[in-house]
Write an enzyme that holds these catalytic residues in place. Structure first.
Site, PDB file in Angstrom:
ATOM      1  N   GLY A   7      -3.928   2.000  -4.069  1.00 44.90           N
ATOM      2  CA  GLY A   7      -3.227   3.089  -3.577  1.00 44.90           C
ATOM      3  C   GLY A   7      -1.821   2.891  -3.398  1.00 44.90           C
ATOM      4  O   GLY A   7      -1.292   1.684  -3.190  1.00 44.90           O
ATOM      5  N   GLY A   9       1.272   4.031  -0.662  1.00 41.79           N
ATOM      6  CA  GLY A   9       1.587   4.667   0.659  1.00 41.79           C
ATOM      7  C   GLY A   9       2.966   4.945   0.716  1.00 41.79           C
ATOM      8  O   GLY A   9       3.838   4.555  -0.058  1.00 41.79           O
ATOM      9  N   PHE A  11       5.158   3.343   2.572  1.00 42.58           N
ATOM     10  CA  PHE A  11       6.141   1.999   2.578  1.00 42.58           C
ATOM     11  C   PHE A  11       5.365   0.794   1.778  1.00 42.58           C
ATOM     12  O   PHE A  11       5.850  -0.203   1.674  1.00 42.58           O
ATOM     13  CB  PHE A  11       6.274   1.545   4.135  1.00 42.58           C
ATOM     14  CG  PHE A  11       6.834   2.502   4.891  1.00 42.58           C
ATOM     15  CD1 PHE A  11       8.488   2.677   4.919  1.00 42.58           C
ATOM     16  CD2 PHE A  11       6.249   3.555   5.655  1.00 42.58           C
ATOM     17  CE1 PHE A  11       9.111   3.581   5.453  1.00 42.58           C
ATOM     18  CE2 PHE A  11       6.922   4.507   6.484  1.00 42.58           C
ATOM     19  CZ  PHE A  11       8.593   4.484   6.387  1.00 42.58           C
ATOM     20  N   VAL A  14      -1.004  -1.029  -2.349  1.00 37.63           N
ATOM     21  CA  VAL A  14      -2.116  -1.568  -2.208  1.00 37.63           C
ATOM     22  C   VAL A  14      -2.762  -2.045  -3.352  1.00 37.63           C
ATOM     23  O   VAL A  14      -3.145  -1.420  -4.331  1.00 37.63           O
ATOM     24  CB  VAL A  14      -3.327  -0.914  -0.987  1.00 37.63           C
ATOM     25  CG1 VAL A  14      -4.335  -1.761  -0.825  1.00 37.63           C
ATOM     26  CG2 VAL A  14      -2.524  -0.675   0.091  1.00 37.63           C
ATOM     27  N   LYS A  28      -1.868  -5.610   0.824  1.00 33.03           N
ATOM     28  CA  LYS A  28      -1.197  -4.454   1.005  1.00 33.03           C
ATOM     29  C   LYS A  28       0.455  -5.142   0.935  1.00 33.03           C
ATOM     30  O   LYS A  28       0.530  -6.000   2.014  1.00 33.03           O
ATOM     31  CB  LYS A  28      -1.482  -3.766   2.507  1.00 33.03           C
ATOM     32  CG  LYS A  28      -0.611  -2.618   2.894  1.00 33.03           C
ATOM     33  CD  LYS A  28      -1.158  -1.803   4.044  1.00 33.03           C
ATOM     34  CE  LYS A  28      -0.257  -1.103   4.781  1.00 33.03           C
ATOM     35  NZ  LYS A  28      -0.962  -0.011   5.695  1.00 33.03           N
ATOM     36  N   ASP A 123      -3.148   7.927  13.313  1.00 37.51           N
ATOM     37  CA  ASP A 123      -3.246   8.399  11.943  1.00 37.51           C
ATOM     38  C   ASP A 123      -4.436   8.527  11.220  1.00 37.51           C
ATOM     39  O   ASP A 123      -4.836   7.991  10.106  1.00 37.51           O
ATOM     40  CB  ASP A 123      -2.402   7.668  11.005  1.00 37.51           C
ATOM     41  CG  ASP A 123      -1.876   8.198   9.757  1.00 37.51           C
ATOM     42  OD1 ASP A 123      -2.058   9.641   9.477  1.00 37.51           O
ATOM     43  OD2 ASP A 123      -1.097   7.640   8.799  1.00 37.51           O
TER      44      ASP A 123
HETATM   45  P1  ATP Z   1       0.377   5.962   3.803  1.00 41.92           P
HETATM   46  O1  ATP Z   1       1.530   5.932   4.198  1.00 41.92           O
HETATM   47  O2  ATP Z   1       0.065   6.953   2.557  1.00 41.92           O
HETATM   48  O3  ATP Z   1      -0.866   6.316   5.100  1.00 41.92           O
HETATM   49  P2  ATP Z   1       0.030   3.172   3.736  1.00 41.92           P
HETATM   50  O4  ATP Z   1       1.362   2.682   2.857  1.00 41.92           O
HETATM   51  O5  ATP Z   1       0.308   3.180   5.223  1.00 41.92           O
HETATM   52  O6  ATP Z   1      -0.214   4.770   3.327  1.00 41.92           O
HETATM   53  P3  ATP Z   1      -2.516   2.536   3.566  1.00 41.92           P
HETATM   54  O7  ATP Z   1      -3.066   3.629   4.136  1.00 41.92           O
HETATM   55  O8  ATP Z   1      -2.877   1.149   4.389  1.00 41.92           O
HETATM   56  O9  ATP Z   1      -1.335   2.390   3.236  1.00 41.92           O
HETATM   57  O10 ATP Z   1      -3.164   2.207   2.041  1.00 41.92           O
HETATM   58  C1  ATP Z   1      -2.908   3.138   1.149  1.00 41.92           C
HETATM   59  C2  ATP Z   1      -4.608   3.394   0.270  1.00 41.92           C
HETATM   60  O11 ATP Z   1      -4.747   2.064  -0.393  1.00 41.92           O
HETATM   61  C3  ATP Z   1      -5.464   3.616   1.462  1.00 41.92           C
HETATM   62  O12 ATP Z   1      -5.538   5.053   1.462  1.00 41.92           O
HETATM   63  C4  ATP Z   1      -6.626   3.357   0.129  1.00 41.92           C
HETATM   64  O13 ATP Z   1      -6.988   4.062  -0.767  1.00 41.92           O
HETATM   65  C5  ATP Z   1      -6.081   2.144  -0.353  1.00 41.92           C
HETATM   66  N1  ATP Z   1      -6.562   0.713   0.649  1.00 41.92           N
HETATM   67  C6  ATP Z   1      -5.714   0.262   1.443  1.00 41.92           C
HETATM   68  N2  ATP Z   1      -6.646  -1.019   2.090  1.00 41.92           N
HETATM   69  C7  ATP Z   1      -7.673  -0.901   1.462  1.00 41.92           C
HETATM   70  C8  ATP Z   1      -8.601  -1.848   1.370  1.00 41.92           C
HETATM   71  N3  ATP Z   1      -8.856  -2.881   2.275  1.00 41.92           N
HETATM   72  N4  ATP Z   1      -9.867  -1.730   0.235  1.00 41.92           N
HETATM   73  C9  ATP Z   1      -9.562  -0.699  -0.480  1.00 41.92           C
HETATM   74  N5  ATP Z   1      -8.533   0.135  -0.618  1.00 41.92           N
HETATM   75  C10 ATP Z   1      -7.705   0.038   0.293  1.00 41.92           C
HETATM   76 MG    MG Z   2      -2.716   5.566   4.762  1.00 35.48          MG
END
Ligand code: ATP
Ligand code: MG
Length: 245
Positions: A7, A9, A11, A14, A28, A123
């Site tokens: 994924g 996001g 910032f 992952v 991450k 969130d």
């Molecule tokens: P956003 O700003 O879009 O909310 P973010 O940068 O804060 O994202 P996360 O939401 O923690 O990041 O992770 C992004 C994506 O990666 C998740 O929505 C999921 O699809 C995948 N992901 C994150 N952690 C895991 C995990 N532990 N196992 C499997 N997939 C994961």
């Molecule tokens: Mg997220």
């Protein structure tokens, strides 16, 4: 060893990775260059600080952290069944029993976060509710979380607009709103999405969306049971005082 991307996001990216011990983990990677303001730096610090303390069957586990020249890396338990969002989309909507099981698990994780840890998630949405190997909910993404004791206030509003509680939009209390009931509202939206396969409040423009949320009027889900509908009414009370707390 990094494998495929799981994924991306705002910032972070992952990745699925293999740990030196052979286990699959999710890494991450928060790009240090993307953390340009003191607030963004503070948020990244909060996410790591909170995750280090969290230990609950419905919250994603942090194994350890390390830094490289350009990123902060969080080594997380891998959730192989991915996002609840994709799970719902693949099935159009979930039956009452499955929705009830996921809802109770998410509620259990949130209660731990609220009552025992004194934080608000801020969130909650199906993209941040992951499914582990046994198809149990693991709450993830604490990047917007704030310390918040029961009854405590947080602000300013953040997260995805479709999951925002009415009090975050009317700003009756200035920029501040009560943290825990706003998480429960967002979980109510998740429950609706599970039972109906749609969001209760949608509009092409943000002004229209906010008006719909503030009115609190949504189309009653057609297929949900009486108890599902009754739980939705409880979670989606426009007054935060009338919601679960
Ligand atoms: P956003 O700003 O879009 O909310 P973010 O940068 O804060 O994202 P996360 O939401 O923690 O990041 O992770 C992004 C994506 O990666 C998740 O929505 C999921 O699809 C995948 N992901 C994150 N952690 C895991 C995990 N532990 N196992 C499997 N997939 C994961
Ligand atoms: Mg997220």
């Amino acid at each position: 060893t990094l494998r495929r991307s799981l994924g991306v996001g705002a910032f972070s990216t992952v990745h699925l990775a293999t740990h030196t011990c052979g286990a699959l983990v999710a890494i991450k990677r928060i790009d240090k260059a993307a953390l340009t303001t003191p607030d963004e730096l503070h948020r990244a610090g909060c996410e790591i600080r909170l995750l280090k303390k969290l230990c609950h069957p419905n919250i994603v586990r942090l194994h350890h952290t390390f830094a490289t020249n350009d990123s902060l890396c969080l080594v997380l338990e891998y959730a192989p069944h991915g996002e609840l969002f994709d799970y719902i989309v693949a099935r159009v909507r979930l039956d009452d029993a499955t929705a009830c099981r996921f809802f109770k698990q998410a509620l259990s994780g949130l209660r731990h976060l609220h009552e025992e840890m004194h934080w608000a998630h801020r969130d909650i949405k199906p993209e941040n509710l992951l499914l582990d190997k046994d198809l149990n909910i693991r709450i993830a993404d604490f990047g917007l979380s704030s310390p918040c004791a029961p009854g405590g206030m947080v602000g300013p509003a953040c997260g995805s607009p479709c999951y925002a509680a009415p009090e975050m939009l009317t700003r009756a209390g200035g920029d501040a709103y009560e943290g825990h009931p706003a998480d429960f509202w967002a979980l109510g939206i998740v429950l609706y999405a599970m039972l109906e396969g749609q969001l209760p409040f949608e509009d092409n423009g943000s002004a229209g969306l906010y008006n719909r949320i503030i009115s609190g009027r949504y189309r009653t889900p057609t297929r949900a049971s009486a108890s599902g509908k009754s739980m939705l009414r409880f979670m989606l009370k426009t007054s935060p005082r009338e919601r679960p707390r």
